[in-house]
Design a protein around this motif. Structure first.
Motif, PDB file in Angstrom:
ATOM      1  N   SER A 278       0.832  -1.211   0.000  1.00  9.49           N
ATOM      2  CA  SER A 278       0.000   0.000   0.000  1.00  9.49           C
ATOM      3  C   SER A 278       0.864   1.257   0.000  1.00  9.49           C
ATOM      4  O   SER A 278       1.979   1.251   0.516  1.00  9.49           O
ATOM      5  CB  SER A 278      -0.881   0.046   1.253  1.00  9.49           C
ATOM      6  N   VAL A 279       0.300   2.319  -0.535  1.00  9.18           N
ATOM      7  CA  VAL A 279       1.008   3.598  -0.563  1.00  9.18           C
ATOM      8  C   VAL A 279       0.112   4.667   0.070  1.00  9.18           C
ATOM      9  O   VAL A 279      -1.055   4.793  -0.276  1.00  9.18           O
ATOM     10  CB  VAL A 279       1.361   3.995  -2.014  1.00  9.18           C
ATOM     11  N   HIS A 280       0.693   5.412   1.010  1.00  9.07           N
ATOM     12  CA  HIS A 280      -0.040   6.492   1.671  1.00  9.07           C
ATOM     13  C   HIS A 280      -0.055   7.727   0.751  1.00  9.07           C
ATOM     14  O   HIS A 280       0.991   8.162   0.296  1.00  9.07           O
ATOM     15  CB  HIS A 280       0.693   6.859   2.962  1.00  9.07           C
ATOM     16  N   VAL A 281      -1.217   8.279   0.482  1.00  6.56           N
ATOM     17  CA  VAL A 281      -1.318   9.447  -0.402  1.00  6.56           C
ATOM     18  C   VAL A 281      -1.385  10.740   0.412  1.00  6.56           C
ATOM     19  O   VAL A 281      -0.712  11.721   0.121  1.00  6.56           O
ATOM     20  CB  VAL A 281      -2.569   9.337  -1.309  1.00  6.56           C
ATOM     21  N   SER A 282      -2.206  10.747   1.437  1.00 12.86           N
ATOM     22  CA  SER A 282      -2.331  11.937   2.282  1.00 12.86           C
ATOM     23  C   SER A 282      -2.947  11.553   3.616  1.00 12.86           C
ATOM     24  O   SER A 282      -3.538  10.480   3.754  1.00 12.86           O
ATOM     25  CB  SER A 282      -3.209  12.998   1.606  1.00 12.86           C
TER      26      SER A 282
ATOM     27  N   PHE B 279       7.516   1.887  -7.891  1.00 12.32           N
ATOM     28  CA  PHE B 279       8.681   2.701  -7.529  1.00 12.32           C
ATOM     29  C   PHE B 279      10.015   2.033  -7.857  1.00 12.32           C
ATOM     30  O   PHE B 279      11.055   2.678  -7.790  1.00 12.32           O
ATOM     31  CB  PHE B 279       8.615   3.057  -6.040  1.00 12.32           C
ATOM     32  N   LYS B 280       9.988   0.727  -8.117  1.00 11.01           N
ATOM     33  CA  LYS B 280      11.182  -0.049  -8.542  1.00 11.01           C
ATOM     34  C   LYS B 280      12.219  -0.323  -7.456  1.00 11.01           C
ATOM     35  O   LYS B 280      13.067  -1.196  -7.608  1.00 11.01           O
ATOM     36  CB  LYS B 280      11.906   0.615  -9.735  1.00 11.01           C
ATOM     37  N   LYS B 281      12.237   0.456  -6.389  1.00 10.34           N
ATOM     38  CA  LYS B 281      13.158   0.159  -5.286  1.00 10.34           C
ATOM     39  C   LYS B 281      12.517   0.564  -3.956  1.00 10.34           C
ATOM     40  O   LYS B 281      11.439   1.158  -3.958  1.00 10.34           O
ATOM     41  CB  LYS B 281      14.528   0.811  -5.485  1.00 10.34           C
ATOM     42  N   ARG B 282      13.185   0.241  -2.876  1.00  6.53           N
ATOM     43  CA  ARG B 282      12.617   0.551  -1.554  1.00  6.53           C
ATOM     44  C   ARG B 282      12.439   2.052  -1.383  1.00  6.53           C
ATOM     45  O   ARG B 282      13.329   2.826  -1.742  1.00  6.53           O
ATOM     46  CB  ARG B 282      13.543   0.035  -0.443  1.00  6.53           C
ATOM     47  N   ILE B 283      11.305   2.442  -0.826  1.00  6.90           N
ATOM     48  CA  ILE B 283      11.059   3.860  -0.554  1.00  6.90           C
ATOM     49  C   ILE B 283      10.974   4.085   0.956  1.00  6.90           C
ATOM     50  O   ILE B 283      10.707   3.151   1.724  1.00  6.90           O
ATOM     51  CB  ILE B 283       9.763   4.371  -1.239  1.00  6.90           C
ATOM     52  N   ALA B 284      11.210   5.320   1.353  1.00  3.54           N
ATOM     53  CA  ALA B 284      11.111   5.671   2.777  1.00  3.54           C
ATOM     54  C   ALA B 284       9.635   5.740   3.171  1.00  3.54           C
ATOM     55  O   ALA B 284       8.776   6.051   2.339  1.00  3.54           O
ATOM     56  CB  ALA B 284      11.766   7.018   3.029  1.00  3.54           C
ATOM     57  N   HIS B 285       9.328   5.435   4.416  1.00  2.00           N
ATOM     58  CA  HIS B 285       7.985   5.625   4.941  1.00  2.00           C
ATOM     59  C   HIS B 285       7.614   7.111   4.777  1.00  2.00           C
ATOM     60  O   HIS B 285       8.418   7.977   5.143  1.00  2.00           O
ATOM     61  CB  HIS B 285       7.922   5.315   6.429  1.00  2.00           C
ATOM     62  N   GLY B 286       6.418   7.385   4.304  1.00  2.00           N
ATOM     63  CA  GLY B 286       5.981   8.774   4.171  1.00  2.00           C
ATOM     64  C   GLY B 286       6.048   9.500   5.507  1.00  2.00           C
ATOM     65  O   GLY B 286       6.459  10.657   5.603  1.00  2.00           O
ATOM     66  N   MET B 287       5.657   8.781   6.550  1.00  2.00           N
ATOM     67  CA  MET B 287       5.637   9.384   7.894  1.00  2.00           C
ATOM     68  C   MET B 287       7.049   9.722   8.386  1.00  2.00           C
ATOM     69  O   MET B 287       7.219  10.568   9.259  1.00  2.00           O
ATOM     70  CB  MET B 287       4.984   8.435   8.893  1.00  2.00           C
TER      71      MET B 287
ATOM     72  N   ALA C  34       5.655  12.670  -4.069  1.00  2.00           N
ATOM     73  CA  ALA C  34       6.649  11.890  -4.818  1.00  2.00           C
ATOM     74  C   ALA C  34       7.391  10.985  -3.840  1.00  2.00           C
ATOM     75  O   ALA C  34       7.489  11.295  -2.653  1.00  2.00           O
ATOM     76  CB  ALA C  34       7.620  12.839  -5.527  1.00  2.00           C
ATOM     77  N   PRO C  35       7.923   9.849  -4.344  1.00  2.00           N
ATOM     78  CA  PRO C  35       8.608   8.919  -3.430  1.00  2.00           C
ATOM     79  C   PRO C  35       9.959   9.447  -2.956  1.00  2.00           C
ATOM     80  O   PRO C  35      10.587  10.256  -3.643  1.00  2.00           O
ATOM     81  CB  PRO C  35       8.804   7.671  -4.294  1.00  2.00           C
TER      82      PRO C  35
ATOM     83  N   VAL D 189      12.581  18.438  -6.326  1.00  2.00           N
ATOM     84  CA  VAL D 189      11.231  17.907  -6.479  1.00  2.00           C
ATOM     85  C   VAL D 189      10.539  18.002  -5.121  1.00  2.00           C
ATOM     86  O   VAL D 189      11.107  17.609  -4.096  1.00  2.00           O
ATOM     87  CB  VAL D 189      11.272  16.427  -6.938  1.00  2.00           C
ATOM     88  N   VAL D 190       9.316  18.552  -5.128  1.00  2.00           N
ATOM     89  CA  VAL D 190       8.559  18.622  -3.875  1.00  2.00           C
ATOM     90  C   VAL D 190       7.989  17.232  -3.611  1.00  2.00           C
ATOM     91  O   VAL D 190       7.201  16.710  -4.398  1.00  2.00           O
ATOM     92  CB  VAL D 190       7.423  19.662  -3.968  1.00  2.00           C
ATOM     93  N   VAL D 191       8.409  16.609  -2.516  1.00  2.00           N
ATOM     94  CA  VAL D 191       7.958  15.243  -2.233  1.00  2.00           C
ATOM     95  C   VAL D 191       6.780  15.229  -1.269  1.00  2.00           C
ATOM     96  O   VAL D 191       6.044  14.239  -1.188  1.00  2.00           O
ATOM     97  CB  VAL D 191       9.104  14.357  -1.683  1.00  2.00           C
ATOM     98  N   LEU D 192       6.579  16.310  -0.566  1.00  2.00           N
ATOM     99  CA  LEU D 192       5.531  16.364   0.446  1.00  2.00           C
ATOM    100  C   LEU D 192       5.107  17.810   0.672  1.00  2.00           C
ATOM    101  O   LEU D 192       5.936  18.710   0.637  1.00  2.00           O
ATOM    102  CB  LEU D 192       6.105  15.755   1.722  1.00  2.00           C
ATOM    103  N   LYS D 193       3.820  18.001   0.851  1.00  2.00           N
ATOM    104  CA  LYS D 193       3.300  19.338   1.163  1.00  2.00           C
ATOM    105  C   LYS D 193       2.295  19.213   2.295  1.00  2.00           C
ATOM    106  O   LYS D 193       1.570  18.222   2.372  1.00  2.00           O
ATOM    107  CB  LYS D 193       2.585  19.914  -0.065  1.00  2.00           C
ATOM    108  N   GLY D 194       2.224  20.206   3.147  1.00  2.00           N
ATOM    109  CA  GLY D 194       1.244  20.115   4.212  1.00  2.00           C
ATOM    110  C   GLY D 194       1.100  21.407   4.974  1.00  2.00           C
ATOM    111  O   GLY D 194       1.688  22.429   4.625  1.00  2.00           O
TER     112      GLY D 194
END
Lengths: 152, 146
Positions: free
Chosen positions: A82-86, B56-64, B94-95, B130-135
Motif C-alpha cells: 500500500s502507498v499512503h497518499v495523504s 517505484f522499482k526500489k525501496r522507498i522511505a515511509h511517508g511518515m 513523490a517517493p 522535487v517537492v515530495v511532500l506538502k502540508g
C-alpha cells in the motif's frame, strides 16, 4: 495454508472494513525516534524541562503516534504494497512513555477509478481516552505487484 | 540551566512569514529503525526484491518518516523547544528513496496571539528540487514569563 505476501487489492476492500494495532510506547521508541528525526524537543527528551510544563512529564512525539497509522496501512489494511497518499491528524491528548495505545483504522469511502480508499483513524490509550484522530487516503496494492512482476 | 533560556520563540516573538529549514540524507538505517519503532515492515520499505516489482522499482522511505522532519523543525528550530503539535495535514507527492537528501521547510502563515496558536505551511524537497511532500498544521508555541 498459503498466506499471500500482499495486501488487499481494491476489489477485496469494503466500506466498514476495520483493522487495529496496539503497542506500549517504550522509552526506547521515543529515543530511537528522536535519533532518526533529530526532533529533540525538550518537552519530549528532557525530564526536568517537562516537569515544568503543564504535562508534568515527557510526552511522546505526536508524529510517532501518527506513524502507527502507517503501520496498519502497510501491514494490515490494505496491507503490504500500500502507498499512503495523504493524511490529516489532530493530537487531542498527550501520550506518555509506558502508555499502551491502540489505533483503529476504518474504510469509509472507496474510489475505484483512482485505486484509492479513504480511511478514518482513531488512537485510544489504555484508559479509553482518545489521544489522536484523523483521516487518510491510501492506494491499495494492485494485483500484478510484487515478486512476479520483479522477475518478469 | 535556566528554564527560560532553552525555550523556543513565543507567539509574541513570531511573525507571519518566519521560515526555517532542516535537511537530512535519508539512510537505510533511518528506514529500518523507523520500521522497528512503528512495527511497519511494509515490504515497499524493507524488501528490495519485492520493491522491484512495484511502481517505484526500489525501496522507498515511509511517508511518515519524511513528515517527521517537519516535527524536527517545530520542536527544535521554529518555534523550537517547548512547542506543542496540535494538528497536521499532509499530502505525499513523490517517493523518497534511500540516499535522497530531503530538506524540510516550515513557514509561519497565521498567528492567533490570544489563543497562542500558530498555523504553518510545510514542504519537503529532495536534492533535485522535487517537492515530495506538502502540508500544513497548527502548533502552540512555548509560553514565556514576562
Amino acid at each position: 495454508m498459503n498466506i499471500e505476501f500482499k495486501g488487499k487489492t481494491i476489489d477485496k476492500i469494503k466500506v466498514g472494513d476495520t483493522a487495529y494495532f496496539a503497542k506500549t510506547i517504550s522509552e526506547s521508541d521515543v529515543v530511537q525516534y528522536a535519533g532518526i528525526t533529530g526532533d529533540v524537543n525538550p518537552v519530549i527528551v528532557d525530564e526536568e524541562f517537562a516537569a515544568k510544563t503543564h504535562f508534568k512529564k515527557p510526552v511522546v512525539h505526536g508524529m510517532l503516534l501518527a506513524s502507527l497509522f502507517s503501520n496498519v496501512v502497510g501491514t494490515k489494511l490494505p496491507g503490504p504494497g500500500s502507498v499512503h497518499v495523504s493524511y490529516k491528524v489532530s493530537f487531542i491528548n498527550p501520550v506518555y512513555i509506558g502508555d499502551t495505545v491502540e489505533i483503529k483504522v476504518e474504510v469509509v469511502e472507496i474510489f475505484k477509478e483512482t485505486n484509492s480508499v479513504k480511511m478514518d483513524v482513531e488512537l485510544m490509550n489504555q484508559d479509553g481516552v482518545q489521544v489522536m484522530k484523523g483521516m487518510g487516503v491510501v492506494m491499495p496494492p494492485t494485483a500484478d505487484m510484487g515478486y512476479e512482476k520483479a522477475k518478469a | 540551566m535556566a528554564f527560560q533560556e532553552i525555550l523556543g520563540y513565543s507567539i509574541d516573538e513570531l511573525n507571519e512569514g518566519d521560515k526555517a529549514t532542516f535537511g537530512k540524507t535519508i539512510t537505510e538505517t533511518d528506514i529500518y529503525l523507523f520500521a522497528s519503532t512503528t512495527c511497519d515492515f511494509n515490504p515497499a520499505h524493507v524488501n528490495e526484491a519485492y520493491a522491484k516489482g512495484t511502481f517505484f522499482k526500489k525501496r522507498i522511505a515511509h511517508g511518515m518518516l519524511t513528515t517527521s522532519l517537519i516535527s524536527n523543525i517545530l520542536g527544535t528550530i521554529l518555534p523550537g523547544p517547548g512547542t506543542i503539535f496540535v494538528s497536521q495535514n499532509v499530502k505525499f507527492l513523490a517517493p523518497v528513496y534511500i540516499g535522497d537528501t530531503i530538506t524540510a521547510e516550515v513557514t509561519i502563515t497565521e498567528l492567533n496571539r490570544e489563543k497562542n496558536r500558530a498555523i504553518f505551511a510545510a514542504q519537503c524537497i529532495n536534492q533535485d528540487d522535487v517537492v515530495v511532500l506538502k502540508g500544513e498544521g497548527m502548533i502552540m508555541p512555548p509560553k514565556k514569563k514576562k
